[in-house]
Every structure is written in C-alpha cells, then in structure tokens.
Enzyme design. Structure first.
Site, PDB file in Angstrom:
ATOM      1  N   PRO A   1     -14.617  47.516 -16.863  1.00 13.47           N
ATOM      2  CG  PRO A   1     -15.390  48.210 -18.962  1.00 13.47           C
ATOM      3  CD  PRO A   1     -14.134  48.002 -18.169  1.00 13.47           C
TER       4      PRO A   1
ATOM      5  N   GLY B   1     -17.220  52.157 -26.920  1.00 11.88           N
ATOM      6  CA  GLY B   1     -17.257  51.978 -28.378  1.00 11.88           C
ATOM      7  C   GLY B   1     -17.075  50.527 -28.761  1.00 11.88           C
TER       8      GLY B   1
ATOM      9  CE1 TYR C   1     -24.744  45.919 -25.515  1.00  7.29           C
ATOM     10  CE2 TYR C   1     -22.388  45.874 -25.084  1.00  7.29           C
ATOM     11  CZ  TYR C   1     -23.654  45.339 -24.915  1.00  7.29           C
ATOM     12  OH  TYR C   1     -23.829  44.208 -24.153  1.00  7.29           O
TER      13      TYR C   1
ATOM     14  N   GLY D   1      -8.213  38.488 -20.306  1.00 12.02           N
ATOM     15  CA  GLY D   1      -7.540  37.256 -19.902  1.00 12.02           C
ATOM     16  C   GLY D   1      -6.108  37.434 -19.429  1.00 12.02           C
TER      17      GLY D   1
ATOM     18  N   GLY E   1     -10.870  42.067 -15.466  1.00 14.10           N
ATOM     19  CA  GLY E   1     -12.307  42.005 -15.254  1.00 14.10           C
ATOM     20  C   GLY E   1     -12.665  41.014 -14.166  1.00 14.10           C
TER      21      GLY E   1
HETATM   22  C1  8OZ Z   1     -22.200  41.498 -20.027  1.00 13.46           C
HETATM   23  C2  8OZ Z   1     -23.580  41.500 -19.910  1.00 13.46           C
HETATM   24  C3  8OZ Z   1     -24.273  42.603 -20.318  1.00 13.46           C
HETATM   25  C4  8OZ Z   1     -23.624  43.679 -20.855  1.00 13.46           C
HETATM   26  C5  8OZ Z   1     -20.425  44.705 -22.511  1.00 13.46           C
HETATM   27  C6  8OZ Z   1     -21.846  46.076 -21.170  1.00 13.46           C
HETATM   28  O1  8OZ Z   1     -20.185  43.606 -22.993  1.00 13.46           O
HETATM   29  C7  8OZ Z   1     -21.528  44.858 -21.537  1.00 13.46           C
HETATM   30  C8  8OZ Z   1     -22.228  43.683 -20.976  1.00 13.46           C
HETATM   31  C9  8OZ Z   1     -21.537  42.580 -20.549  1.00 13.46           C
HETATM   32  O2  8OZ Z   1     -19.772  45.705 -22.825  1.00 13.46           O
END
Ligand code: 8OZ
Length: 374
Positions: free
Chosen positions: A23, A179, A183, A308, A329
């Site tokens: 993601p 998860g 967040y 990485g 990524g």
């Molecule tokens: C980078 C910038 C903003 C959000 C994450 C959804 O770290 C993000 C995110 C990554 O899971």
C-alpha cells in the site's frame, strides 16, 4: 524457477506470483474519488501477484490527508470499480487497504470540522498533509483529537463491516485491514497512546479488543479468505509507541490464528526506514518468534513480509519458508513492471521522492517499462 515467481493461493485469491505491491499513499484522488489517472496507475502494475491499494478511508471521519481515496460514497466506489475492472482485465488481483486514521487528521478534513477521534484526547506530535486553495500542498500539525466514548466503538466496527461489503461490491478480491503505522487500530493497541480505563484500555487483551472486533465483523461479512491485516510491531510512525511490542503482537497474532485469513502483513522495522529499528529500550523485535507463535496457535494464513526487501532478500525469504509473500513499496512506484525486472534480474528505475505525494501524472504513470528504458 524460484518460488517467488510461482503462483500460489492466498485465502480465496489465486495469485500468479508472490510479489505484492505494498500500500502506497499517493494523494492523487481529489474528493476521495479514484479517477482516470488512478485507473491507469494500478492497471500498469497488474503484473504484481497482488496489488494492495493505497490506504483508503472507510468513512469521512476516517480521512486524515488531502486527496486520499475513500470507500464511503457512490462516486468513489464507482471509481474503484473502474480500477478493479482494469486490473482484472490485465490479469491482476487487487485488495483494498481499509483505513481509519484516528487522531492523524485535521479538523478541516473532518465532518463538520469536528475533532478527529482516537483512543485518547492527547494530540500526536505528527504531521498531516493538506492542499491549499491554489493546489499546492503543505504539511501541518495534526489536530487535537477526542477519545471515543465506549458506546461509539460498535459504530466504527460497523463502518468497517460496511466498507468491506462495499469493497467486494466494487470488485475487489479482498480487503486488508490497516492495523499498522500509528493509525486508529494501532492507537488502541499501543500503551504509549491508549490511556483508556474502559474495556478497550489497560491490558494487552483490552487494547487489542477493537482490532479483533473489526476482524470479526469483516470476516463475517465477506469471509476470512478475503480478509487480511497489516501490522507494524515496532514502527514509530505517527508517534506510536509500546512498552512491550513483542508481547502485544504475540497476543494479536495468536488471536488472528483462529480466523482463516488470506494473509498477515508484517512491516519489519520502521515503515519505509530502518529494518532493525527498536522501540525505546525494547530488545530487537523477533519476527521469527512472532510467526512461530502464529503457527503454534494454528494460524495458516500466508505470511507477508515488507520493508526494504531487494531481489535477493525476497527470493531467500520465500525459498527458505520464512515468508510466503513479499511486498515491495517504493520499487513499485518507479517500476510498473517490477515482477519482470526481478525475474530477469534487470536494473530498476529509481523512485523520485518529490512526486510521491500529490500532483498529476508526473512521477505517477510515466515511469518507463523495461523495453523503453533499455
Ligand atoms: C505516507 C503518507 C501518508 C500516509 C501509512 C497510510 O503509513 C500511510 C501513509 C504513508 O500507512
């Protein structure tokens, strides 16, 4: 042929190789609606065994950054349907990452300019990203959150359930519950953030309760074979800290073992950074022990690793059985044909940091394929 390039089954999802697009937040969906550029970006990357979309807000309240997509309104779901159709037509598979940012948000992104919600009233020392009236972007401090009332939590579990149903209806092969990375669910799991005194705070069991309630609701709605989760045991992202991540995430994976999930996605170390990152005075995190605890508890989901990895590390991880799937990524930002490049051991394009977040086609859908680069 090495196993990394061979097909496998991920819950209900059959994939053609074990290379996964991680993601990646790109901030290119104004009004939370996936558009033509987004369709093209994901279509270009459909040779990945599996694409995980960028983090996608399950509700308006779940939004924390400008121009990230959503799963909560018709226009957005119609936009995602065009993405999933394009990826499927190109022979790929795609799951959506279901996101609630919790306190990593700004009042201007919230319904009625309200406070972002969290496990706590304490503000995160973190930045979010807003777009100015003239279209330029700026990083700003997150707003002060309010701790969710105990009675509000079932409503958020319900938001996840609804979003999972909407995702399947929009053509996704499954969902990944976010998860990780500090967040909302992580804000409940970690004792460095969660200061609650109800049944969602205190012990590890209590702090993990919300995450399990979400997993329970989503698996009941769409099936465990289409449900996955991402965790990041030691990442410091968004000011997330825990005094004992090994014990916390052992409990989490042991609890996940009773669901026949599609995969467990583990970010090793600091997301996008050091692989051997440690939280405070904690000892180095033992990922092997984590996986063993999961298997010992009867867990059978694919084990996905991330952070990485290069070609050699990925081949080795899958060949040795340490992992079933490897997510990449930044290499996928710059190499739409990453699978072919890894398979043939060809050089990779270098991702350009300046165009990661926000903007248009530049640095998004214009990275050259290998024939053109040669
Ligand atoms: C980078 C910038 C903003 C959000 C994450 C959804 O770290 C993000 C995110 C990554 O899971």
């Amino acid at each position: 042929m090495t196993k990394l390039f061979e097909p496998t089954q991920v819950g209900d999802i059959a994939i053609k190789n074990r290379i996964v697009m991680a993601p990646l937040t790109r901030n290119r969906s104004p009004e939370a609606v996936p558009n033509d550029l987004n369709v093209e970006y994901y279509r270009q990357r459909a040779t990945a065994g599996l694409i995980i979309t960028e983090a996608t807000a399950i509700t308006h309240q779940a939004q924390g950054y400008a121009d990230v997509p959503g799963l909560y309104k018709k226009e957005a779901l119609d936009g995602w349907k065009r993405v999933t159709d394009a990826v499927h037509a190109a022979g790929g598979k795609i799951v959506v990452q279901m996101w609630h940012v919790g306190r990593i948000s700004h009042t201007t992104l919230q319904p009625n300019d309200g406070k972002p919600v969290s496990s706590t009233n304490r503000i995160a020392k973190a930045k979010t990203y807003l777009v100015n009236a003239d279209g330029t972007g700026t990083f700003v401090d997150t707003s002060e959150p309010r701790a969710l009332e105990t009675s509000e939590i079932p409503g958020i579990v319900e938001d996840y359930r609804k979003a999972a149903r909407a995702a399947i209806d929009a053509g996704f092969d499954g969902v990944e519950i976010h998860g990780a990375n500090g967040y909302l669910l992580d804000q409940f799991m970690r004792d460095g953030v969660n200061d609650r005194t109800d049944q969602y705070g205190g012990s590890i069991e209590n702090r993990a309760r919300f995450t399990f309630e979400v997993v329970d609701a989503v698996t009941k709605e769409i099936g465990a074979g289409r449900t996955a989760i991402r965790i990041s045991p030691v990442t410091p992202s968004c000011e997330s800290y825990d005094s004992n991540p090994q014990a916390l995430f052992t409990h989490v994976v042991e609890g996940l073992a009773k669901y026949d999930l599609a995969y467990i996605h583990v970010v090793e170390g600091e997301t996008g950074g050091e692989r051997d990152f440690k939280q405070g005075a904690n000892p180095a995190f033992d990922y092997k022990a984590l996986c063993q605890a999961y298997e010992k508890a009867g867990g059978k989901a694919n084990w996905m690793v991330n952070n990485g990895y290069d070609r050699g590390m990925a081949i080795d991880a899958v060949e040795s059985g340490r992992a079933d799937l490897v997510a990449f990524g930044k290499p996928f930002i710059a190499n739409p044909d990453l699978v072919e490049r890894l398979e043939k051991n060809l050089p990779l394009n270098t991702p350009e940091q300046a165009t990661f977040y926000g903007g248009g086609p530049n640095g998004y859908i214009d990275y050259p394929l290998v024939e053109k680069a040669a």
